[in-house]
Design an enzyme around this catalytic site. Structure first.
Site, PDB file in Angstrom:
ATOM      1  N   LEU A 242      11.600 -20.091  -4.830  1.00  0.00           N
ATOM      2  CA  LEU A 242      10.520 -19.256  -4.290  1.00  0.00           C
ATOM      3  C   LEU A 242       9.234 -19.380  -5.112  1.00  0.00           C
ATOM      4  O   LEU A 242       9.273 -19.308  -6.341  1.00  0.00           O
ATOM      5  CB  LEU A 242      10.983 -17.785  -4.302  1.00  0.00           C
ATOM      6  CG  LEU A 242       9.939 -16.747  -3.905  1.00  0.00           C
ATOM      7  CD1 LEU A 242       9.691 -16.766  -2.402  1.00  0.00           C
ATOM      8  CD2 LEU A 242      10.378 -15.346  -4.328  1.00  0.00           C
TER       9      LEU A 242
ATOM     10  N   HIS B  12       2.791   3.561  -8.893  1.00  0.00           N
ATOM     11  CA  HIS B  12       2.712   2.123  -9.198  1.00  0.00           C
ATOM     12  C   HIS B  12       3.990   1.655  -9.906  1.00  0.00           C
ATOM     13  O   HIS B  12       4.479   0.567  -9.647  1.00  0.00           O
ATOM     14  CB  HIS B  12       1.481   1.816 -10.058  1.00  0.00           C
ATOM     15  CG  HIS B  12       0.190   2.166  -9.363  1.00  0.00           C
ATOM     16  ND1 HIS B  12      -0.094   1.759  -8.087  1.00  0.00           N
ATOM     17  CD2 HIS B  12      -0.892   2.896  -9.758  1.00  0.00           C
ATOM     18  CE1 HIS B  12      -1.281   2.212  -7.725  1.00  0.00           C
ATOM     19  NE2 HIS B  12      -1.785   2.914  -8.723  1.00  0.00           N
TER      20      HIS B  12
ATOM     21  N   ASP C 144       0.833  -1.203   0.000  1.00  0.00           N
ATOM     22  CA  ASP C 144       0.000   0.000   0.000  1.00  0.00           C
ATOM     23  C   ASP C 144       0.871   1.257   0.000  1.00  0.00           C
ATOM     24  O   ASP C 144       1.989   1.236   0.501  1.00  0.00           O
ATOM     25  CB  ASP C 144      -0.909  -0.032   1.239  1.00  0.00           C
ATOM     26  CG  ASP C 144      -2.083   0.918   1.090  1.00  0.00           C
ATOM     27  OD1 ASP C 144      -2.342   1.402  -0.030  1.00  0.00           O
ATOM     28  OD2 ASP C 144      -2.745   1.173   2.108  1.00  0.00           O
TER      29      ASP C 144
END
Ligand code: FPP
Length: 247
Positions: free
Chosen positions: A138, A44, A27
């Site tokens: 991962l 962004h 956020d």
């Protein structure tokens, strides 16, 4: 500075009880941009760089699963221009980074109603998933078009259908097999949920899965989030006592 990071990393690896699954609510992109007098999309874009830093840091520690809240169901309500800019960024980044991720043994998966995205967009994600499906490092899980309540409702609908068709006995339903009907089917619950930019909310993210997850909230805005911030969250987690309702 980098010496400080190395020390923290060493301490983390020595301590040993790493979280298996870390989830992040990324956020603060909008606020980061606003403070600089830039359009929200610049936030962004800077957020994508933070994604890269954190994926690398998680990989270096040997974290098994990293789930990123990339686009929520509710995010469709943002201005059309911002929605399409985020989507474009996501698909361009996936296309650009997939070979590098693959090379680093990362397995990319998604969680959410992917089928509602346009066929072109779905295609890029499907290809990325296919290309990395045998990787053993991962697991990078992008929560996309994801909403926690919708996920639970969709699970209930699937279950009701199976009961109606006689495939499932309602009395056989328990927490373990209920979880198999969720979008996260098969993934262990997050051990740690990090939220950046200070808001103290779950925001409809992984509602079922975060019942016993440790929360870590930092005021750092997502585009400013560094490997060091990530390591600090992990270190904080490692020094907590988890009781799962016991004494
Ligand atoms: C929240 O900040 C951020 C988002 C809704 C989008 C997150 C998406 C990215 C960082 C791009 C994803 C790319 C990849 C490759 C995973 P906000 O806009 O809600 O910030 P604000 O609360 O300050 O307005």
């Amino acid at each position: 500075m980098s010496n400080e990071i190395d020390k923290l990393k060493d301490a983390i690896l020595k301590k040993g009880n790493l979280p298996t699954h870390v989830a992040i609510i990324m956020d603060g992109n909008g606020r980061w941009a606003k403070r600089r007098g830039l359009p929200r999309i610049a936030g962004h874009k800077a957020g994508v760089k933070a994604v890269k830093r954190v994926v690398e840091a998680a990989g270096e520690l040997g974290i098994s699963i990293l789930t990123l809240f990339t686009f929520s169901h509710e995010n469709w309500k943002r201005p059309k221009q911002e929605v399409s800019a985020i989507m474009k960024l996501l698909y361009e980044t996936t296309k650009r980074e997939i070979n590098e991720l693959d090379k680093n043994n990362v397995k990319l998966i998604t969680t959410g109603r992917i089928e509602e995205l346009s066929p072109q967009r779905r295609d890029i994600l499907e290809k990325a998933r296919e290309q990395t499906k045998d990787n053993t490092g991962l697991i990078l899980n992008l929560a996309l078009n994801y909403g926690g309540r919708t996920e639970i409702l969709d699970a209930v609908k699937l279950i009701a259908r199976e009961v109606k068709q006689g495939k499932l006995d309602i009395d056989d339903l328990n927490e373990e097999n209920f979880a198999k009907y969720l979008y996260t089917n098969g993934l262990p619950d997050p051990d740690l949920l990090i939220r950046t930019s200070g808001e103290k909310r779950i925001s409809n993210f992984l509602l079922w899965q975060t019942s016993y997850t440790e929360l870590y909230i930092t005021d750092v805005l997502w585009p400013n989030f560094t490997a060091k911030d990530f390591y600090e969250a992990i270190w904080d987690y490692q020094n907590r006592e988890r009781r799962f309702g016991r004494v």
